[in-house]
Scaffold this motif. Structure first.
Motif, mmCIF file in Angstrom:
data_model
loop_
_atom_site.group_PDB
_atom_site.id
_atom_site.type_symbol
_atom_site.label_atom_id
_atom_site.label_comp_id
_atom_site.label_asym_id
_atom_site.label_seq_id
_atom_site.Cartn_x
_atom_site.Cartn_y
_atom_site.Cartn_z
ATOM 1 N N SER A 9 -7.532 -17.878 5.590
ATOM 2 C CA SER A 9 -6.233 -17.262 5.297
ATOM 3 C C SER A 9 -6.118 -16.779 3.855
ATOM 4 C CB SER A 9 -5.095 -18.229 5.630
ATOM 5 O OG SER A 9 -5.306 -19.450 4.969
ATOM 6 N N SER A 10 -6.654 -17.535 2.910
ATOM 7 C CA SER A 10 -6.564 -17.118 1.513
ATOM 8 C C SER A 10 -7.359 -15.832 1.282
ATOM 9 C CB SER A 10 -7.088 -18.236 0.606
ATOM 10 O OG SER A 10 -7.105 -17.803 -0.725
ATOM 11 N N CYS A 11 -8.558 -15.785 1.824
ATOM 12 C CA CYS A 11 -9.388 -14.590 1.630
ATOM 13 C C CYS A 11 -8.826 -13.390 2.394
ATOM 14 C CB CYS A 11 -10.829 -14.882 2.029
ATOM 15 S SG CYS A 11 -11.685 -15.929 0.820
ATOM 16 N N LEU A 12 -8.224 -13.640 3.543
ATOM 17 C CA LEU A 12 -7.589 -12.529 4.266
ATOM 18 C C LEU A 12 -6.488 -11.910 3.413
ATOM 19 C CD1 LEU A 12 -7.346 -13.808 7.942
ATOM 20 C CD2 LEU A 12 -8.713 -11.901 7.104
ATOM 21 N N LEU A 13 -5.717 -12.773 2.766
ATOM 22 C CA LEU A 13 -4.636 -12.278 1.906
ATOM 23 C C LEU A 13 -5.182 -11.520 0.696
ATOM 24 C CD1 LEU A 13 -2.179 -15.306 1.859
ATOM 25 C CD2 LEU A 13 -1.741 -13.028 2.810
ATOM 26 N N ARG A 14 -6.398 -11.829 0.299
ATOM 27 C CA ARG A 14 -6.961 -11.223 -0.911
ATOM 28 C C ARG A 14 -7.937 -10.087 -0.602
ATOM 29 N NH1 ARG A 14 -3.967 -14.245 -3.133
ATOM 30 N NH2 ARG A 14 -3.972 -16.484 -3.241
ATOM 31 N N GLY A 15 -7.891 -9.582 0.632
ATOM 32 C CA GLY A 15 -8.617 -8.348 0.909
ATOM 33 C C GLY A 15 -9.877 -8.465 1.742
ATOM 34 N N ALA A 16 -10.011 -9.527 2.541
ATOM 35 C CA ALA A 16 -11.245 -9.692 3.333
ATOM 36 C C ALA A 16 -11.502 -8.499 4.254
ATOM 37 C CB ALA A 16 -11.187 -10.988 4.143
ATOM 38 N N TYR A 17 -10.464 -7.937 4.831
ATOM 39 C CA TYR A 17 -10.683 -6.782 5.718
ATOM 40 C C TYR A 17 -11.188 -5.574 4.930
ATOM 41 C CZ TYR A 17 -8.422 -9.071 9.675
ATOM 42 O OH TYR A 17 -8.114 -9.922 10.698
ATOM 43 N N GLN A 18 -10.602 -5.330 3.781
ATOM 44 C CA GLN A 18 -11.019 -4.187 2.964
ATOM 45 C C GLN A 18 -12.453 -4.373 2.450
ATOM 46 O OE1 GLN A 18 -8.159 -5.843 2.767
ATOM 47 N NE2 GLN A 18 -6.427 -4.448 2.506
ATOM 48 N N VAL A 19 -12.788 -5.612 2.061
ATOM 49 C CA VAL A 19 -14.144 -5.903 1.594
ATOM 50 C C VAL A 19 -15.141 -5.723 2.743
ATOM 51 C CG1 VAL A 19 -15.660 -7.786 0.805
ATOM 52 C CG2 VAL A 19 -13.465 -7.373 -0.334
ATOM 53 N N THR A 20 -14.767 -6.177 3.926
ATOM 54 C CA THR A 20 -15.636 -6.013 5.104
ATOM 55 C C THR A 20 -15.859 -4.536 5.397
ATOM 56 O OG1 THR A 20 -14.803 -8.072 6.040
ATOM 57 C CG2 THR A 20 -15.885 -6.546 7.571
ATOM 58 N N LYS A 21 -14.776 -3.768 5.324
ATOM 59 C CA LYS A 21 -14.879 -2.324 5.575
ATOM 60 C C LYS A 21 -15.840 -1.690 4.576
ATOM 61 C CE LYS A 21 -11.866 1.733 5.968
ATOM 62 N NZ LYS A 21 -11.887 2.494 4.726
ATOM 63 N N ARG A 22 -15.734 -2.080 3.317
ATOM 64 C CA ARG A 22 -16.607 -1.487 2.300
ATOM 65 C C ARG A 22 -18.067 -1.908 2.500
ATOM 66 N NH1 ARG A 22 -18.040 2.823 0.327
ATOM 67 N NH2 ARG A 22 -19.089 2.704 -1.671
ATOM 68 N N PHE A 23 -18.303 -3.174 2.874
ATOM 69 C CA PHE A 23 -19.675 -3.595 3.177
ATOM 70 C C PHE A 23 -20.237 -2.741 4.311
ATOM 71 C CE2 PHE A 23 -19.295 -7.789 0.964
ATOM 72 C CZ PHE A 23 -20.527 -7.776 0.330
ATOM 73 N N ASN A 24 -19.444 -2.521 5.344
ATOM 74 C CA ASN A 24 -19.898 -1.695 6.467
ATOM 75 C C ASN A 24 -20.226 -0.277 6.015
ATOM 76 O OD1 ASN A 24 -20.177 -2.971 9.027
ATOM 77 N ND2 ASN A 24 -17.975 -3.391 9.010
ATOM 78 N N GLU A 25 -19.374 0.270 5.156
ATOM 79 C CA GLU A 25 -19.616 1.625 4.643
ATOM 80 C C GLU A 25 -20.917 1.686 3.854
ATOM 81 O OE1 GLU A 25 -14.898 2.889 4.144
ATOM 82 O OE2 GLU A 25 -16.077 2.357 2.378
ATOM 83 N N LEU A 26 -21.151 0.671 3.014
ATOM 84 C CA LEU A 26 -22.362 0.644 2.191
ATOM 85 C C LEU A 26 -23.608 0.521 3.065
ATOM 86 C CD1 LEU A 26 -20.959 -1.591 -0.653
ATOM 87 C CD2 LEU A 26 -21.830 0.733 -0.951
ATOM 88 N N ILE A 27 -23.547 -0.337 4.065
ATOM 89 C CA ILE A 27 -24.684 -0.495 4.985
ATOM 90 C C ILE A 27 -24.985 0.844 5.655
ATOM 91 C CG2 ILE A 27 -25.347 -1.556 7.194
ATOM 92 C CD1 ILE A 27 -23.844 -4.106 6.135
ATOM 93 N N SER A 28 -23.935 1.544 6.013
ATOM 94 C CA SER A 28 -24.107 2.847 6.655
ATOM 95 C C SER A 28 -24.621 3.888 5.650
ATOM 96 C CB SER A 28 -22.759 3.266 7.242
ATOM 97 O OG SER A 28 -22.870 4.497 7.836
#
Ligand code: FES
Length: 90
Positions: A9-28
């Motif tokens: 919950s703490s990491c979700l509040l601090r941008g876990a979805y946005q960080v995940t999206k960026r990791f996916n973009e970088l991998i791509s």
């Protein structure tokens, strides 16, 4: 290589979805094959921080990951460890 992004919950509040999206973009963007890097969500790592998300990269816990520093962390912790990474790092 496995990247586990904390979805507590703490990491979700601090941008876990946005960080995940960026990791996916970088991998791509770097055309990394899915056999080489696996991206997963995980449970709280017990290092909740007010400044960002915790990410486990191949067993190394990294805290305070944000959309602003994820590119540098990706280059340092992921690309450098892939055997052909020298081609990518400028
Ligand atoms: S919620 Fe992510 S480290 Fe605790």
């Amino acid at each position: 290589m496995k990247i586990i992004i904390c979805m507590g919950s703490s990491c979700l509040l601090r941008g876990a979805y946005q960080v995940t999206k960026r990791f996916n973009e970088l991998i791509s963007e770097y055309r990394i094959h899915e056999d080489e890097v696996k991206l997963e969500g995980g449970y709280c790592n017990g290092i909740c921080s007010s400044d960002g998300v915790s990410v486990n990269i191949n067993g190394e816990l990294i805290h305070d990951v944000t959309v602003d520093n994820v590119d540098g962390i990706f280059k340092e912790k992921v690309l450098r460890k892939l055997k052909y990474s020298d081609l990518y790092i400028h």
